[in-house]
Design a protein around this motif. Structure first.
Motif, PDB file in Angstrom:
ATOM      1  N   ASP A   1       8.172  -0.293  -4.590  1.00  0.00           N
ATOM      2  CA  ASP A   1       9.093  -1.218  -3.920  1.00  0.00           C
ATOM      3  C   ASP A   1       8.470  -1.929  -2.719  1.00  0.00           C
ATOM      4  O   ASP A   1       9.178  -2.331  -1.794  1.00  0.00           O
ATOM      5  N   GLU A   2       7.130  -2.017  -2.703  1.00  0.00           N
ATOM      6  CA  GLU A   2       6.382  -2.677  -1.640  1.00  0.00           C
ATOM      7  C   GLU A   2       6.662  -2.069  -0.265  1.00  0.00           C
ATOM      8  O   GLU A   2       6.462  -2.713   0.760  1.00  0.00           O
ATOM      9  N   GLU A   3       7.123  -0.802  -0.241  1.00  0.00           N
ATOM     10  CA  GLU A   3       7.460  -0.217   1.054  1.00  0.00           C
ATOM     11  C   GLU A   3       6.921   1.201   1.262  1.00  0.00           C
ATOM     12  O   GLU A   3       6.945   1.705   2.389  1.00  0.00           O
ATOM     13  N   GLU A   4       6.427   1.846   0.227  1.00  0.00           N
ATOM     14  CA  GLU A   4       5.879   3.197   0.381  1.00  0.00           C
ATOM     15  C   GLU A   4       4.695   3.373  -0.547  1.00  0.00           C
ATOM     16  O   GLU A   4       4.718   2.890  -1.688  1.00  0.00           O
ATOM     17  N   MET A   5       3.644   4.051  -0.053  1.00  0.00           N
ATOM     18  CA  MET A   5       2.450   4.223  -0.866  1.00  0.00           C
ATOM     19  C   MET A   5       1.913   5.641  -0.783  1.00  0.00           C
ATOM     20  O   MET A   5       2.179   6.383   0.159  1.00  0.00           O
ATOM     21  N   LEU A   6       1.186   5.992  -1.842  1.00  0.00           N
ATOM     22  CA  LEU A   6       0.455   7.254  -1.886  1.00  0.00           C
ATOM     23  C   LEU A   6      -0.944   6.950  -2.401  1.00  0.00           C
ATOM     24  O   LEU A   6      -1.115   6.265  -3.404  1.00  0.00           O
ATOM     25  N   PHE A   7      -1.934   7.442  -1.674  1.00  0.00           N
ATOM     26  CA  PHE A   7      -3.322   7.325  -2.125  1.00  0.00           C
ATOM     27  C   PHE A   7      -3.910   8.718  -2.211  1.00  0.00           C
ATOM     28  O   PHE A   7      -3.830   9.502  -1.263  1.00  0.00           O
ATOM     29  N   ALA A   8      -4.490   9.050  -3.351  1.00  0.00           N
ATOM     30  CA  ALA A   8      -5.097  10.364  -3.549  1.00  0.00           C
ATOM     31  C   ALA A   8      -6.525  10.184  -4.038  1.00  0.00           C
ATOM     32  O   ALA A   8      -6.814   9.297  -4.833  1.00  0.00           O
ATOM     33  N   GLY A   9      -7.413  11.032  -3.543  1.00  0.00           N
ATOM     34  CA  GLY A   9      -8.816  10.975  -3.953  1.00  0.00           C
ATOM     35  C   GLY A   9      -9.431  12.357  -3.943  1.00  0.00           C
ATOM     36  O   GLY A   9      -8.846  13.319  -3.421  1.00  0.00           O
ATOM     37  N   MET A  10     -10.608  12.446  -4.526  1.00  0.00           N
ATOM     38  CA  MET A  10     -11.321  13.715  -4.593  1.00  0.00           C
ATOM     39  C   MET A  10     -12.236  13.870  -3.377  1.00  0.00           C
ATOM     40  O   MET A  10     -12.927  12.940  -2.989  1.00  0.00           O
ATOM     41  N   GLU A  11     -12.201  15.072  -2.795  1.00  0.00           N
ATOM     42  CA  GLU A  11     -13.106  15.396  -1.699  1.00  0.00           C
ATOM     43  C   GLU A  11     -13.586  16.834  -1.890  1.00  0.00           C
ATOM     44  O   GLU A  11     -12.781  17.762  -1.870  1.00  0.00           O
TER      45      GLU A  11
END
Length: 252
Positions: A188-198
């Motif tokens: 909805d152009e208002e909340e985000m999640l970014f996930a990556g490997m570390e």
């Protein structure tokens, strides 16, 4: 035995000592078989009795204990779990007018659960990026949202068969040595999640911060643009060594 259900180590040891015996035990017998210190055993027995995990009886002035039968224990644990889940669902969560904090999250299962919840709660639009084998698990929900009129845009690394039309697909080759596992979700152009490997473990951030939501949306379209350029003009750009080296060092 019981620690995974929220019991302490001593509680688990005492219960196991009782469930593996075919006769009741007194405190002395429990200490010998469980390894729980005598100074702690009565406290542990009291807690287990309060939780309904053991039964007590007094015979000839001796206090005896026996475990709740295993099938009864299983039913009790299931019932307790369902009750806790229902209470969690009914818990009132205070809503803040604006929450632009950045929340960090670890553990892949937790990240996947949060991502699934964000997808389910999307009311208008979804932007999502990831690897095909990862996104496949969310595809039924994405297609359902698309059928219900949501705008759904996907950037995927690898083949993904779907009826959603707005899909940008990158098929990696042996030269894409820098590609990393990651997920981007914007709802909805208002909340985000970014996930990556570390260090071989998944980590994520989640936020409603407008600058970060905008940044990751632009990052998504940056990936889409690079994918389309690479796909349409691959033969041309790969012949130019300087351009090829730049493209292959970018994280799609």
């Amino acid at each position: 035995m019981l620690q995974q259900f929220g019991f302490t180590q001593y509680e688990s040891q005492v219960y196991q000592s009782l469930i593996t015996e075919d006769q009741p035990l007194d405190a002395t017998g429990i200490v010998k078989r469980s390894g729980v210190p005598r100074s702690k055993v009565y406290e542990v027995l009291h807690r287990l009795a309060e939780k309904g995990m053991i039964m007590e009886s007094t015979v000839e002035k001796k206090r005896l204990y026996t475990a709740l039968p295993i099938e009864a224990t299983i039913k009790k644990l299931k019932a307790d779990f369902e009750t806790n889940v229902q209470q969690l669902r009914e818990a009132q969560i205070k809503k803040t007018v604006t929450d632009d904090r950045v929340w960090t999250l670890k553990d892949n299962q937790s990240i996947q659960s949060v991502l699934q919840g964000l997808l389910q709660g999307a009311e208008q639009s979804i932007i999502i990026s990831g690897w095909a084998d990862d996104l496949a698990g969310y595809l039924p929900l994405l297609e359902e949202k698309y059928k219900n009129g949501h705008s759904v845009k996907i950037h995927v690394i690898g083949e993904l068969s779907t009826e959603i039309p707005d899909v940008s697909t990158l098929i990696p080759d042996t030269q894409h040595g820098t590609l990393e596992r990651s997920r981007i979700l914007i709802v909805d152009e208002e909340e985000m999640l970014f996930a990556g490997m570390e260090d071989t473990a998944w980590q994520a951030i989640r936020t409603k911060s407008r600058p970060l939501v905008k940044f990751f949306a632009e990052f998504f379209y940056h990936d889409v643009a690079l994918t389309e350029i690479t796909r349409k003009y691959k033969d041309t750009v790969m012949k130019d060594e300087a351009v090829r080296n730049v493209l292959l060092n970018l994280r799609y």
